[in-house]
Motif scaffolding. Structure first.
Motif, PDB file in Angstrom:
ATOM      1  N   ALA A  70      -3.272  17.639 -17.524  1.00  0.00           N
ATOM      2  CA  ALA A  70      -4.348  17.098 -16.696  1.00  0.00           C
ATOM      3  C   ALA A  70      -4.589  15.626 -17.009  1.00  0.00           C
ATOM      4  O   ALA A  70      -4.902  14.832 -16.116  1.00  0.00           O
ATOM      5  CB  ALA A  70      -5.627  17.909 -16.910  1.00  0.00           C
ATOM      6  N   ASP A  71      -4.443  15.255 -18.307  1.00  0.00           N
ATOM      7  CA  ASP A  71      -4.611  13.856 -18.687  1.00  0.00           C
ATOM      8  C   ASP A  71      -3.569  12.974 -18.005  1.00  0.00           C
ATOM      9  O   ASP A  71      -3.860  11.841 -17.607  1.00  0.00           O
ATOM     10  CB  ASP A  71      -4.502  13.695 -20.204  1.00  0.00           C
ATOM     11  CG  ASP A  71      -5.658  14.334 -20.940  1.00  0.00           C
ATOM     12  OD1 ASP A  71      -6.668  14.644 -20.293  1.00  0.00           O
ATOM     13  OD2 ASP A  71      -5.547  14.530 -22.158  1.00  0.00           O
ATOM     14  N   LEU A  72      -2.338  13.481 -17.892  1.00  0.00           N
ATOM     15  CA  LEU A  72      -1.289  12.714 -17.223  1.00  0.00           C
ATOM     16  C   LEU A  72      -1.676  12.422 -15.785  1.00  0.00           C
ATOM     17  O   LEU A  72      -1.576  11.274 -15.325  1.00  0.00           O
ATOM     18  CB  LEU A  72       0.032  13.479 -17.266  1.00  0.00           C
ATOM     19  CG  LEU A  72       1.172  12.897 -16.422  1.00  0.00           C
ATOM     20  CD1 LEU A  72       1.527  11.490 -16.885  1.00  0.00           C
ATOM     21  CD2 LEU A  72       2.393  13.809 -16.469  1.00  0.00           C
ATOM     22  N   ALA A  73      -2.114  13.424 -15.067  1.00  0.00           N
ATOM     23  CA  ALA A  73      -2.517  13.217 -13.677  1.00  0.00           C
ATOM     24  C   ALA A  73      -3.663  12.215 -13.588  1.00  0.00           C
ATOM     25  O   ALA A  73      -3.676  11.327 -12.721  1.00  0.00           O
ATOM     26  CB  ALA A  73      -2.914  14.545 -13.046  1.00  0.00           C
ATOM     27  N   GLY A  74      -4.619  12.341 -14.501  1.00  0.00           N
ATOM     28  CA  GLY A  74      -5.750  11.418 -14.500  1.00  0.00           C
ATOM     29  C   GLY A  74      -5.337   9.987 -14.780  1.00  0.00           C
ATOM     30  O   GLY A  74      -5.826   9.047 -14.142  1.00  0.00           O
ATOM     31  N   MET A 132       4.205  15.400  -9.611  1.00  0.00           N
ATOM     32  CA  MET A 132       4.104  15.804  -8.216  1.00  0.00           C
ATOM     33  C   MET A 132       2.702  16.293  -7.865  1.00  0.00           C
ATOM     34  O   MET A 132       2.206  16.065  -6.755  1.00  0.00           O
ATOM     35  CB  MET A 132       5.145  16.876  -7.917  1.00  0.00           C
ATOM     36  CG  MET A 132       6.564  16.315  -7.948  1.00  0.00           C
ATOM     37  SD  MET A 132       7.818  17.564  -7.642  1.00  0.00           S
ATOM     38  CE  MET A 132       9.297  16.543  -7.664  1.00  0.00           C
ATOM     39  N   GLU A 133       2.053  16.964  -8.819  1.00  0.00           N
ATOM     40  CA  GLU A 133       0.666  17.363  -8.590  1.00  0.00           C
ATOM     41  C   GLU A 133      -0.233  16.136  -8.436  1.00  0.00           C
ATOM     42  O   GLU A 133      -1.131  16.112  -7.592  1.00  0.00           O
ATOM     43  CB  GLU A 133       0.182  18.240  -9.744  1.00  0.00           C
ATOM     44  CG  GLU A 133       0.790  19.643  -9.745  1.00  0.00           C
ATOM     45  CD  GLU A 133       0.378  20.450 -10.960  1.00  0.00           C
ATOM     46  OE1 GLU A 133      -0.497  19.967 -11.721  1.00  0.00           O
ATOM     47  OE2 GLU A 133       0.921  21.545 -11.154  1.00  0.00           O
ATOM     48  N   ALA A 134       0.033  15.112  -9.252  1.00  0.00           N
ATOM     49  CA  ALA A 134      -0.752  13.888  -9.137  1.00  0.00           C
ATOM     50  C   ALA A 134      -0.538  13.216  -7.786  1.00  0.00           C
ATOM     51  O   ALA A 134      -1.442  12.568  -7.251  1.00  0.00           O
ATOM     52  CB  ALA A 134      -0.376  12.927 -10.269  1.00  0.00           C
ATOM     53  N   SER A 135       0.659  13.372  -7.215  1.00  0.00           N
ATOM     54  CA  SER A 135       0.954  12.729  -5.939  1.00  0.00           C
ATOM     55  C   SER A 135       0.121  13.308  -4.791  1.00  0.00           C
ATOM     56  O   SER A 135      -0.010  12.679  -3.740  1.00  0.00           O
ATOM     57  CB  SER A 135       2.440  12.871  -5.614  1.00  0.00           C
ATOM     58  OG  SER A 135       2.779  14.205  -5.299  1.00  0.00           O
ATOM     59  N   MET A 136      -0.445  14.493  -4.999  1.00  0.00           N
ATOM     60  CA  MET A 136      -1.257  15.095  -3.939  1.00  0.00           C
ATOM     61  C   MET A 136      -2.643  14.464  -3.843  1.00  0.00           C
ATOM     62  O   MET A 136      -3.318  14.589  -2.827  1.00  0.00           O
ATOM     63  CB  MET A 136      -1.377  16.600  -4.171  1.00  0.00           C
ATOM     64  CG  MET A 136      -0.056  17.348  -3.996  1.00  0.00           C
ATOM     65  SD  MET A 136      -0.217  19.154  -4.065  1.00  0.00           S
ATOM     66  CE  MET A 136      -0.608  19.382  -5.798  1.00  0.00           C
ATOM     67  N   SER A 137      -3.062  13.784  -4.918  1.00  0.00           N
ATOM     68  CA  SER A 137      -4.396  13.189  -4.911  1.00  0.00           C
ATOM     69  C   SER A 137      -4.382  11.690  -5.184  1.00  0.00           C
ATOM     70  O   SER A 137      -5.438  11.065  -5.229  1.00  0.00           O
ATOM     71  CB  SER A 137      -5.290  13.881  -5.952  1.00  0.00           C
ATOM     72  OG  SER A 137      -4.690  13.836  -7.233  1.00  0.00           O
ATOM     73  N   SER A 138      -3.204  11.111  -5.386  1.00  0.00           N
ATOM     74  CA  SER A 138      -3.103   9.671  -5.600  1.00  0.00           C
ATOM     75  C   SER A 138      -1.794   9.174  -5.009  1.00  0.00           C
ATOM     76  O   SER A 138      -0.877   9.956  -4.753  1.00  0.00           O
ATOM     77  CB  SER A 138      -3.178   9.326  -7.098  1.00  0.00           C
ATOM     78  OG  SER A 138      -2.149   9.983  -7.813  1.00  0.00           O
ATOM     79  N   ILE A 184       2.438  16.118 -23.359  1.00  0.00           N
ATOM     80  CA  ILE A 184       2.042  15.667 -22.034  1.00  0.00           C
ATOM     81  C   ILE A 184       2.293  16.720 -20.963  1.00  0.00           C
ATOM     82  O   ILE A 184       1.718  16.678 -19.889  1.00  0.00           O
ATOM     83  CB  ILE A 184       2.795  14.358 -21.712  1.00  0.00           C
ATOM     84  CG1 ILE A 184       2.073  13.546 -20.647  1.00  0.00           C
ATOM     85  CG2 ILE A 184       4.237  14.637 -21.293  1.00  0.00           C
ATOM     86  CD1 ILE A 184       2.647  12.168 -20.466  1.00  0.00           C
ATOM     87  N   CYS A 185       3.168  17.694 -21.250  1.00  0.00           N
ATOM     88  CA  CYS A 185       3.505  18.678 -20.207  1.00  0.00           C
ATOM     89  C   CYS A 185       2.636  19.926 -20.278  1.00  0.00           C
ATOM     90  O   CYS A 185       2.699  20.765 -19.399  1.00  0.00           O
ATOM     91  CB  CYS A 185       4.985  19.076 -20.302  1.00  0.00           C
ATOM     92  SG  CYS A 185       5.362  20.236 -21.626  1.00  0.00           S
ATOM     93  N   GLY A 245       0.789  -1.209   0.000  1.00  0.00           N
ATOM     94  CA  GLY A 245       0.000   0.000   0.000  1.00  0.00           C
ATOM     95  C   GLY A 245       0.825   1.265   0.000  1.00  0.00           C
ATOM     96  O   GLY A 245       0.278   2.363   0.079  1.00  0.00           O
ATOM     97  N   ALA A 246       2.159   1.126  -0.046  1.00  0.00           N
ATOM     98  CA  ALA A 246       3.011   2.309  -0.133  1.00  0.00           C
ATOM     99  C   ALA A 246       2.800   3.004  -1.465  1.00  0.00           C
ATOM    100  O   ALA A 246       2.271   2.422  -2.417  1.00  0.00           O
ATOM    101  CB  ALA A 246       4.476   1.906   0.042  1.00  0.00           C
ATOM    102  N   SER A 247       3.214   4.270  -1.546  1.00  0.00           N
ATOM    103  CA  SER A 247       3.019   5.002  -2.795  1.00  0.00           C
ATOM    104  C   SER A 247       3.841   4.374  -3.917  1.00  0.00           C
ATOM    105  O   SER A 247       4.939   3.858  -3.691  1.00  0.00           O
ATOM    106  CB  SER A 247       3.399   6.469  -2.620  1.00  0.00           C
ATOM    107  OG  SER A 247       4.780   6.610  -2.371  1.00  0.00           O
ATOM    108  N   MET A 248       3.315   4.427  -5.113  1.00  0.00           N
ATOM    109  CA  MET A 248       3.945   3.775  -6.262  1.00  0.00           C
ATOM    110  C   MET A 248       4.966   4.702  -6.914  1.00  0.00           C
ATOM    111  O   MET A 248       4.675   5.878  -7.149  1.00  0.00           O
ATOM    112  CB  MET A 248       2.875   3.380  -7.278  1.00  0.00           C
ATOM    113  CG  MET A 248       1.885   2.370  -6.737  1.00  0.00           C
ATOM    114  SD  MET A 248       0.508   2.074  -7.842  1.00  0.00           S
ATOM    115  CE  MET A 248      -0.570   1.142  -6.756  1.00  0.00           C
ATOM    116  N   PRO A 249       6.146   4.194  -7.212  1.00  0.00           N
ATOM    117  CA  PRO A 249       7.167   5.037  -7.830  1.00  0.00           C
ATOM    118  C   PRO A 249       6.862   5.308  -9.300  1.00  0.00           C
ATOM    119  O   PRO A 249       6.396   4.428 -10.030  1.00  0.00           O
ATOM    120  CB  PRO A 249       8.444   4.217  -7.674  1.00  0.00           C
ATOM    121  CG  PRO A 249       7.979   2.800  -7.619  1.00  0.00           C
ATOM    122  CD  PRO A 249       6.628   2.829  -6.944  1.00  0.00           C
ATOM    123  N   VAL A 250       7.125   6.534  -9.707  1.00  0.00           N
ATOM    124  CA  VAL A 250       6.989   6.934 -11.109  1.00  0.00           C
ATOM    125  C   VAL A 250       8.371   7.307 -11.632  1.00  0.00           C
ATOM    126  O   VAL A 250       9.085   8.096 -11.004  1.00  0.00           O
ATOM    127  CB  VAL A 250       6.034   8.140 -11.264  1.00  0.00           C
ATOM    128  CG1 VAL A 250       5.961   8.581 -12.727  1.00  0.00           C
ATOM    129  CG2 VAL A 250       4.643   7.783 -10.743  1.00  0.00           C
TER     130      VAL A 250
END
Length: 350
Positions: free
Chosen positions: A80-84, A115-121, A74-75, A9-14
């Protein structure tokens, strides 16, 4: 060494795989996928293309979740698609997520997207790898300042640097480029490769904590770093996209553009190679699937900075023929005229 991010359940590395057009990112991606699967891990992949044709070709026997983000960068347009997609992939509980960006993406913006995605996933940025085509770097020094700056941005923000295609460099060029990369980023581990071949320890080190990813703020605030990030995609000019029925499409960018072309009949191989040899220096990258009238096999084409490789495809390969040309300020009309002059071509275009 084993990793149990999904199980604990630890955070997944990207891991971000960046680098300018044709540097060897996809080859390195294939090596990473094979490495992780051989160790019983479950990787997942996000791939981004500027053109409107998906050309993902993973190694035989590699079966992993893959998401393609096409017709945009993607940048910026697809940030937003990347985060999703990162959030959706976490539901499949992979052990690692690999993100291969288009060569036009700004690496700082891409790191911020993760990093933005890491705030919600439950993901975290584990490493940022930049692959550098040595011969391409030498050529881009003579090109536009903005494209060269884009490449250097990728070098500055990397936690790992891969100087690729070293077999195509003279010894003095290799020494010169190694010195330049170390001056631009003295903190990242630098390896020199042919065909993106890195050793097993290097591959394993991406997830063992030995190359902790820096933050975009650290890169921007470091000595000599650029004060503002800018990708190769359009931000101020109107974005145009033309799509003709069963024909070709084009995405125009502020200084980089992609033109997709769909042949309807086979090319003569000699005429096609002559066309490639006559492309202007500002066409940095060509990739696709082609059929020739005088050879028994279809081919996957990889072209970067005047070097072309044709790889035979198996008879059962079913993807339609397509060519994607990516470069800077080249003439779309002249390119289409050159294609129309190829022997046996009868495709439709306006």
């Amino acid at each position: 060494m084993s990793y149990t991010y999904a199980k604990t359940g630890a955070s997944m590395p990207v891991i971000i795989l960046g680098g300018f057009l044709g540097s060897g990112k996809t080859t390195l991606l294939a090596r990473l996928l094979a490495y992780y699967q051989e160790r019983g891990m479950k990787p997942a992949v996000i791939m981004n293309e500027l053109g409107d044709a998906g050309l993902v070709e993973l190694p035989a026997g590699v079966d992993v979740p893959v998401k393609e983000l096409l017709s945009g960068c993607i940048c910026c347009t697809m940030k937003a698609d990347l985060a999703g997609e990162l959030m959706l992939l976490t539901q499949q509980r992979p052990d690692v997520i690999l993100v291969e960006a288009t060569g036009a993406a700004n690496p700082l913006e891409l790191m911020e997207g993760v990093m933005e995605a890491s705030m919600s996933s439950s993901v975290h940025l584990a490493a940022a790898v930049t692959v550098v085509d040595g011969a391409g770097l030498l050529q881009l020094r003579k090109g536009s300042r903005r494209t060269y700056r884009l490449l250097l941005d990728g070098v500055r923000c990397a936690t790992r640097l891969v100087l690729n295609k070293c077999d195509r460099l003279y010894p003095e060029e290799l020494v010169e480029l190694q010195q330049q990369l170390r001056e631009l980023n003295p903190h990242a581990e630098l390896v020199c490769t042919e065909h993106s071949k890195v050793d097993l320890d290097w591959l394993g080190g991406l997830l063992d904590g030995s190359g902790q990813a820096v933050t975009p703020a650290e890169v921007r605030n470091s000595e000599g770093a650029f004060g503002s990030a800018s990708c190769g995609c359009e931000s101020e000019h109107n974005h145009t996209c033309e799509n003709h029925e069963h024909d070709h499409g084009a995405q125009s960018h502020e200084h980089l553009m992609a033109v997709s072309f769909y042949p309807e009949t086979p090319f003569d191989s000699g005429a096609f190679e002559s066309m490639l040899n006559s492309l202007p220096d500002t066409v940095y990258r060509v990739k696709g699937i082609v059929t020739f009238s005088d050879t028994p096999s279809r081919y996957q084409l990889q072209y970067a900075f005047k070097e072309a490789d044709f790889m035979p495809l198996p008879p059962e390969y079913s993807q339609p023929d397509v060519l994607v040309f990516i470069g800077e300020h080249f003439s779309r009309n002249e390119l289409l005229e050159a294609l129309s002059r190829l022997d046996g071509f009868s495709g439709r275009h306006n």
